[in-house]
Design an enzyme around this catalytic site. Structure first.
Site, PDB file in Angstrom:
ATOM      1  N   GLU A 160     -75.589 -44.045  93.190  1.00 46.30           N
ATOM      2  CA  GLU A 160     -76.740 -44.710  92.582  1.00 46.30           C
ATOM      3  C   GLU A 160     -77.436 -43.820  91.556  1.00 46.30           C
ATOM      4  O   GLU A 160     -77.952 -44.294  90.543  1.00 46.30           O
ATOM      5  CB  GLU A 160     -77.734 -45.141  93.676  1.00 46.30           C
ATOM      6  CG  GLU A 160     -78.847 -46.028  93.173  1.00 46.30           C
ATOM      7  CD  GLU A 160     -78.330 -47.294  92.508  1.00 46.30           C
ATOM      8  OE1 GLU A 160     -77.710 -48.124  93.188  1.00 46.30           O
ATOM      9  OE2 GLU A 160     -78.525 -47.464  91.288  1.00 46.30           O
TER      10      GLU A 160
ATOM     11  N   LYS B  56     -72.636 -42.948  81.220  1.00 47.56           N
ATOM     12  CA  LYS B  56     -73.321 -43.984  82.002  1.00 47.56           C
ATOM     13  C   LYS B  56     -72.804 -45.375  81.625  1.00 47.56           C
ATOM     14  O   LYS B  56     -72.614 -46.237  82.490  1.00 47.56           O
ATOM     15  CB  LYS B  56     -74.831 -43.895  81.768  1.00 47.56           C
ATOM     16  CG  LYS B  56     -75.454 -42.676  82.418  1.00 47.56           C
ATOM     17  CD  LYS B  56     -76.870 -42.461  81.955  1.00 47.56           C
ATOM     18  CE  LYS B  56     -77.519 -41.285  82.680  1.00 47.56           C
ATOM     19  NZ  LYS B  56     -78.767 -40.860  82.061  1.00 47.56           N
TER      20      LYS B  56
ATOM     21  N   GLY C   7     -87.885 -38.074  86.602  1.00 51.53           N
ATOM     22  CA  GLY C   7     -88.010 -36.741  87.171  1.00 51.53           C
ATOM     23  C   GLY C   7     -87.012 -36.521  88.282  1.00 51.53           C
ATOM     24  O   GLY C   7     -86.332 -37.457  88.727  1.00 51.53           O
TER      25      GLY C   7
END
Ligand SMILES: NC(=O)c1ccc[n+]([C@@H]2O[C@H](COP(=O)([O-])OP(=O)(O)OC[C@H]3O[C@@H](n4cnc5c(N)ncnc54)[C@H](OP(=O)(O)O)[C@@H]3O)[C@@H](O)[C@H]2O)c1
Length: 349
Positions: free
Chosen positions: A159, A234, A328
């Site tokens: 994930e 990605k 982050g």
């Protein structure tokens, strides 16, 4: 239920994950009957450690952050200090009695996705589930690794590979039964979005990039971000998993950004448009990563700083947008944690 973990890679993400495990320990136990114990850690240059009775992950993170090798948390009575990731995986697989998970967070190798793919293959062959934040395995070898995991009754989850902890793969797999993803477009690289946002307002390229490096958000080699490779990896992972593309990042048509993008970003802003690095794909066609001038009112055009968004085009639900307005390390660490909970849920089922 006890799950033993071998951490392969113990950098920004791996260490934040070790700390998050401690922070969430009681909740994982109470809500998911999940008791995680780190028994092995492998790094590239900071040594390795193994301790069958469990390693204090926070102490290990403190050690590495103090610039010291992992020797102090290694079990001195163990036969030998494992030297490589594959040794740690083998040791963990042999020592753990119950469920074993390899948590893979080594650096992305954009050439061929290895050694991360080797680590995943070794883990699955040894009967360990795998959770990873590394894009390489899903971007270069999704079909093969998924088949290996299925054959062994194991999980291969990633994930954190796209948009950190915000669910993309879990969202589609768990909540969109029978829906077919026809395509996507997204701003899926935080570093370049932060830089483009800075360039629009007259800031220079290098300090904006340096800020992302200081926060641990930029890739270890920041060229991977600015040249569009991270977004391409990605895009390949998304296309492989959601649309059965069977491609690698090298198949993606890719244009990055650089100091030369400043004039274009500022001009776009002055004319009410926004320059954004957009990854897009249509089922059956080659994905594209390129800077695109978007209207300000476009969802992707309005993303500032490290914000990301992905718009999925589907057959039954038209377009679905998934946004990540913060960012982050804790988000990526959370992705690994959520994958662990998925492993646990599958065991219960
Ligand atoms: N940082 C983020 O915000 C973020 C977000 C999403 C996904 N990711 C992905 O998560 C992964 C980790 O990112 P990061 O920021 O933690 O990177 P990092 O700080 O550079 O850490 C990488 C870790 O991998 C280790 N390593 C490298 N090659 C190895 C090998 N062959 N065997 C064993 N260990 C090896 C390094 O060890 P040494 O330092 O000792 O060499 C280090 O502990 C990357 O694939 C990245 O793309 C990162």
């Amino acid at each position: 239920m006890r799950i033993d973990l071998a951490l392969v890679g113990f950098g920004n993400v791996g260490r934040r994950f070790a700390r998050l495990l401690e922070e969430q320990r009681s909740q994982l136990l109470a809500d998911h009957d999940l008791d995680c114990r780190i028994i092995g850690i492998a790094t590239g240059r900071h040594g390795a450690a193994f301790r069958a009775g469990g390693i204090d992950g926070v102490a290990a993170a403190d050690l590495v952050e103090a610039g010291r090798p992992l020797d102090d948390v290694h079990d001195g009575t163990a036969a030998r200090l494992p030297a490589r990731a594959l040794d740690v995986i083998a040791l963990a697989a042999r020592s753990a009695a119950g469920a074993r998970v390899v948590v893979e967070t080594t650096t992305l190798n954009i050439r061929d996705g290895r050694p991360a793919i080797d680590h995943v293959e070794a883990a699955l062959a040894a009967g360990c589930h795998v959770v990873t934040a590394n894009k390489g395995p899903a971007a270069f070898a999704y079909d093969d690794l998924r088949a290996r995991a299925d054959a062994g009754g194991l999980s291969f989850l990633f994930e954190g590979a796209v948009m950190d902890g915000v669910p993309i793969f879990n969202f589609v797999r768990e909540t969109l039964p029978t829906v077919k993803v026809l395509g996507f477009r997204g701003v899926i690289n935080s570093t370049t979005n932060h830089i483009l946002t800075a360039l629009e307002t007259g800031e220079a390229f290098e300090p904006a990039l340096a800020r992302m490096q200081a926060l641990g958000i930029a890739e270890a080699d920041p060229a991977l971000d600015v040249d569009g490779w991270d977004a391409a990896a990605k895009a390949a992972a998304l296309a492989n998993v959601l649309m059965g593309a069977g491609i690698t990042p090298h198949d993606v048509r890719r244009t990055g950004i650089g100091p030369g993008s400043a004039a274009r970003a500022a001009a776009a802003r002055a004319s009410g448009r926004r320059l954004r690095l957009v990854a897009s794909a249509t089922r059956g066609a080659v994905p594209v990563v390129e800077p695109v001038e978007l209207p300000e009112h476009d969802l992707l055009g309005g993303l500032e700083g490290t914000a990301n968004a992905l718009v999925l085009r589907t057959d039954l639900l038209d377009e679905i947008a998934i946004c990540q307005l913060g960012g982050g390390l804790v988000h990526t660490a959370y992705a690994l944690l959520s994958d662990l909970v998925t492993v646990r849920r599958r065991m219960r089922a």
